[in-house]
Enzyme design. Sequence first.
Site, PDB file in Angstrom:
ATOM      1  N   ASP A   1       0.783  -1.250   0.000  1.00 21.61           N
ATOM      2  CA  ASP A   1       0.000   0.000   0.000  1.00 21.61           C
ATOM      3  C   ASP A   1       0.815   1.301   0.000  1.00 21.61           C
ATOM      4  O   ASP A   1       0.495   2.234   0.763  1.00 21.61           O
ATOM      5  CB  ASP A   1      -0.969   0.007   1.200  1.00 21.61           C
TER       6      ASP A   1
ATOM      7  N   LYS B   1      -6.822  -4.912  -3.104  1.00 23.18           N
ATOM      8  CA  LYS B   1      -7.522  -5.560  -1.981  1.00 23.18           C
ATOM      9  C   LYS B   1      -8.455  -4.563  -1.304  1.00 23.18           C
ATOM     10  O   LYS B   1      -8.302  -3.349  -1.469  1.00 23.18           O
ATOM     11  CB  LYS B   1      -6.517  -6.117  -0.967  1.00 23.18           C
TER      12      LYS B   1
ATOM     13  N   CYS C   1      -2.058  -2.656   7.672  1.00 26.17           N
ATOM     14  CA  CYS C   1      -1.928  -3.602   6.555  1.00 26.17           C
ATOM     15  C   CYS C   1      -0.614  -4.372   6.598  1.00 26.17           C
ATOM     16  O   CYS C   1      -0.584  -5.559   6.258  1.00 26.17           O
ATOM     17  CB  CYS C   1      -2.145  -2.886   5.233  1.00 26.17           C
TER      18      CYS C   1
HETATM   19  C1  VGL Z   1      -4.653   0.763   5.799  1.00 29.02           C
HETATM   20  C2  VGL Z   1      -6.152   1.777   7.223  1.00 29.02           C
HETATM   21  C3  VGL Z   1      -7.162   1.589   6.314  1.00 29.02           C
HETATM   22  C4  VGL Z   1      -3.251   0.333   5.549  1.00 29.02           C
HETATM   23  C5  VGL Z   1      -5.656   0.564   4.888  1.00 29.02           C
HETATM   24  O1  VGL Z   1      -2.839   0.241   4.366  1.00 29.02           O
HETATM   25  O2  VGL Z   1      -2.519   0.073   6.533  1.00 29.02           O
HETATM   26  N1  VGL Z   1      -4.910   1.361   6.974  1.00 29.02           N
HETATM   27  N2  VGL Z   1      -6.906   0.972   5.147  1.00 29.02           N
END
Ligand code: VGL
Length: 205
Positions: free
Chosen positions: A9, A107, A152
């Site tokens: 991410d 995802k 994540c």
């Molecule tokens: C994430 C909060 C919400 C992350 C993703 O990538 O850690 N954190 N969605």
Amino acid sequence: MHKALLIIDVQQDFCPGGSLAVNEGDKVISGLNRIMTAFPVRVATRDWHPANHVSFAENHSGKAVYDMVEIDTIQQVLWPVHCAAGTTGADFHPDLDNTRLNLVLNKGTSPRLDSYSAFFENDHKTSTGLDGYFKGLGINTLVIGGLATDYCVFYTVMDALKLRYQVYLLEDCIRGVDVPKNNVQTRMEEMKRAGAIITTSRDFT
Ligand code: VGL
Ligand code: ZN
């Protein structure tokens, strides 16, 4: 040792200026770029939510960002709108060298079920298919970095260990949200206790 680099991410919304900016989120990028060619297989995930996603506080009337709700027996933290599929905020950070990626995995695409981990959605049952991809390539070792350490990255590392991968966590290539306070430290300790090996990008160049 058949190893892959797994980048979690590294998207605009998690970097400074983004809607769910992680402090120094962009600082993970240079190390990841530098070590990419040391790996035969390089995978990056993207948080990729529909506009009606269950994790967006604005989709729950009377609720605020960081409130908790229970959806289908799963505890869900509410976040600002982030990584909406197809938006600029969902793009990889422009500095990340995405030209070298073998696979990009989206995802968190189900409206009612979030997915922090790259392997399983938050019911801890619904597979993303990533384990099959790695196993199909004979990969048994994962080197992991990206955002965010306590969400994540944490759930991905814990699932990878349960799936019997050897896991190296790149300490200089991760940054956390740290909500609630001290969450990063707590999660780092949990990952170490579960068997993650803490390392840095310098060990791979
Ligand atoms: C994430 C909060 C919400 C992350 C993703 O990538 O850690 N954190 N969605
Ligand atoms: Zn998300």
